[in-house]
Design an enzyme around this catalytic site. Structure first.
Site, PDB file in Angstrom:
ATOM      1  N   GLN A  27       6.983  -5.868  -9.385  1.00 42.91           N
ATOM      2  CA  GLN A  27       8.424  -5.579  -8.584  1.00 42.91           C
ATOM      3  C   GLN A  27       9.613  -5.937  -9.633  1.00 42.91           C
ATOM      4  O   GLN A  27      10.692  -5.168  -9.238  1.00 42.91           O
ATOM      5  CB  GLN A  27       8.245  -6.278  -7.198  1.00 42.91           C
ATOM      6  CG  GLN A  27       7.234  -5.828  -6.251  1.00 42.91           C
ATOM      7  CD  GLN A  27       7.481  -4.375  -5.865  1.00 42.91           C
ATOM      8  OE1 GLN A  27       8.773  -4.121  -5.503  1.00 42.91           O
ATOM      9  NE2 GLN A  27       6.493  -3.550  -5.379  1.00 42.91           N
ATOM     10  N   HIS A 107       8.141 -10.091  -0.397  1.00 38.35           N
ATOM     11  CA  HIS A 107       6.813 -10.422   0.266  1.00 38.35           C
ATOM     12  C   HIS A 107       7.190 -11.701   1.043  1.00 38.35           C
ATOM     13  O   HIS A 107       7.904 -12.615   0.391  1.00 38.35           O
ATOM     14  CB  HIS A 107       5.645 -10.493  -0.524  1.00 38.35           C
ATOM     15  CG  HIS A 107       4.387 -10.805  -0.033  1.00 38.35           C
ATOM     16  ND1 HIS A 107       4.044 -10.174   1.188  1.00 38.35           N
ATOM     17  CD2 HIS A 107       3.296 -11.731  -0.438  1.00 38.35           C
ATOM     18  CE1 HIS A 107       2.818 -10.830   1.475  1.00 38.35           C
ATOM     19  NE2 HIS A 107       2.534 -11.423   0.462  1.00 38.35           N
TER      20      HIS A 107
END
Length: 343
Positions: A27, A107
């Site tokens: 990411q 997350h």
């Protein structure tokens, strides 16, 4: 459901901020590059000796240590691996985390389970693309985007959601749509999906099918094609049109087998096991166990990784994929898989 697109975002909000991306893994690299291409002032923060430093610098990004980069930024994007985030936050981010700044996650793991407890004078938000980082980057470059989830854990400024949505616009995910959620919902559903279906469930089902055929005397190569290779074809149909389109596209015999055999595989006992998995996640037992395993040096995890890499389906598959260059096959060496590269 609240869903937002490009027209709902104010791109100027994130353009007025200095953004630190902590980590340059799956990411991290996508967020940093997309932010840069959207005209955002961005730097990458990496730990001393990080293998990712050369990659980030080669991409033309400004790279510094975690502490100095985080202290410089208005928005600190924490994209190091879940297991590394608490220590990175405690030692390098928290000391320079002044009032009015924003912590952003992709997350919710460490906020949900208390690995990171931010002070009350900062905003805490999440923008979680529902795709691996390489697709976030690829689709951005192509002019598209991947869907994402957005959550606000702490809104000190009164503009936390607006800034998060502006950030989402800058990395391209508002092109596909951003759904509002909570840190708890994102974390719990993400972990459950990975364990019960996408990774744990599918991997176990594929291996069990392969083993059943080989033990019955069928050729391993044929078993590989039937239980693993063709899985992508079926998933692609589901991806485009759901289960109905998959059933429309396969033969009537295959559809009949779906209806008659599926419930013999996913039994009431299977569903009960799924509920137990979800309970472990929601209670925090799974997170505590995984963090304890990491702190101990991952002995069980590493042993299982090596054992899985040696499964016959991997050896057979590697040989067959080498004969199909159109797949662009890759080979993962022992202990290489998912090696921490994010900070």
């Amino acid at each position: 459901m609240r869903i937002s697109y490009d027209n709902d975002a104010n791109p100027a909000l994130i353009r007025a901020k200095k953004v630190a991306v902590i980590g340059f893994g799956s990411q991290g690299h996508a967020h940093a590059l997309n932010l840069r291409d959207s005209g955002i002032e961005v730097r990458v923060g990496l730990r001393e000796g990080s293998r990712s430093r050369a990659k980030a610098e080669a991409a033309g990004l400004t790279v510094g240590g975690v502490a100095e980069t985080a202290a410089w930024a208005d928005v600190i994007v924490v994209l190091a691996p879940d297991t590394d985030q608490p220590e990175i936050y405690r030692t390098a981010i928290a000391p320079g985390l002044s009032a009015g700044k924003t912590l952003l996650f992709a997350h919710g793991f460490n906020i949900r389970f208390g690995g990171i407890v931010p002070p009350g004078d900062v905003d805490v938000v999440m923008v979680a693309p529902k795709s691996p980082g390489h697709r976030v980057r690829e689709l951005f470059v192509e002019g598209g985007g991947t869907p994402a989830l957005l959550a606000v854990h702490q809104d000190r400024s009164g503009q936390a959601r607006d800034l998060a949505l502006s950030y989402a616009h800058a990395i391209g995910v508002t092109r596909a749509g951003v759904i509002d959620t909570t840190f708890a919902e994102e974390t719990e559903t993400d972990l459950f999906g990975e364990q019960a279906v996408l990774c744990g469930g599918v991997s176990a089902l594929v291996k069990a099918g392969f083993d059943t055929l080989v033990e019955a005397g069928y050729q391993p190569e044929v078993a590989y094609f039937e239980c693993l290779h063709e899985l992508k074809l079926i998933v692609d149909l589901m991806y485009r049109g759901g289960l109905n389109y998959m059933r429309y596209s396969v033969s009537d015999t295959a559809e009949h087998g779906d209806y008659t055999a599926g419930e013999r595989i996913v039994t009431p006992a299977t569903r009960e096991a799924m509920r137990a998995i979800l309970d472990d996640i929601r209670s925090g037992r799974y997170a505590a166990g995984w963090m304890a395993e990491h702190a101990a040096g991952r002995p069980t995890f590493n042993a299982r990784r090596l054992a899985e890499q040696a499964h016959p389906i991997e050896r057979v598959g590697a040989s067959l994929r080498a004969m199909m260059p159109f797949l662009d096959p890759v080979t993962v060496l022992p202990q290489e898989q998912n090696a921490p590269v994010g900070a």
